[in-house]
Design a protein around this motif. Sequence first.
Motif, PDB file in Angstrom:
ATOM      1  N   PRO A 147      49.106  40.276  46.403  1.00  0.00           N
ATOM      2  CA  PRO A 147      48.690  41.313  45.447  1.00  0.00           C
ATOM      3  C   PRO A 147      49.753  41.556  44.381  1.00  0.00           C
ATOM      4  O   PRO A 147      50.929  41.269  44.575  1.00  0.00           O
TER       5      PRO A 147
ATOM      6  N   GLU B 164      41.319  44.726  40.733  1.00  0.00           N
ATOM      7  CA  GLU B 164      41.909  45.812  41.526  1.00  0.00           C
ATOM      8  C   GLU B 164      42.837  46.687  40.688  1.00  0.00           C
ATOM      9  O   GLU B 164      42.860  47.906  40.849  1.00  0.00           O
TER      10      GLU B 164
ATOM     11  N   ARG C 242      40.757  38.695  40.937  1.00  0.00           N
ATOM     12  CA  ARG C 242      40.698  39.794  41.911  1.00  0.00           C
ATOM     13  C   ARG C 242      41.808  40.812  41.678  1.00  0.00           C
ATOM     14  O   ARG C 242      41.567  42.027  41.720  1.00  0.00           O
ATOM     15  N   GLU C 243      43.021  40.329  41.437  1.00  0.00           N
ATOM     16  CA  GLU C 243      44.141  41.249  41.226  1.00  0.00           C
ATOM     17  C   GLU C 243      43.944  42.088  39.964  1.00  0.00           C
ATOM     18  O   GLU C 243      44.229  43.283  39.947  1.00  0.00           O
TER      19      GLU C 243
END
Length: 122
Positions: free
Chosen positions: A2, A29, A25-26
């Motif tokens: 992450p 998020e 995805r990071e």
Amino acid sequence: MPFEVTVDRHPDYVRYNVAGPTSLREFAELTLLVAGDVDRYEDDRVLIDLRRVEGRLTRQEQTLIGELGAGKLQLLFKLASIVPPGEITRNTEQAAVAVGLQMRVFDAEPEALAWLLDGQPG
């Protein structure tokens, strides 16, 4: 792995310092984290420093993140991001602006802050 994110609150804006390997995805998020903070703290100006992010999203991924940001960050007056010199593509910026978010991408911090702090929310 992450993103590593630190948050610095200033009187007129909030700054997110981001580091780590890039991925769609990071970034998604990160967008949700910022959106939650904007809602909680009623931030209206955000600076995201991406100069320590390693790698680059594809053009399509950059566009998706711009659209997601515009959809989730509707309460913001302005969002500025800083990328390393030579890395500005405007893909995320154009997608966000098209959906209504005042966003600009810069490769120098003084210019990013000058733009971010200029003007007043309507």
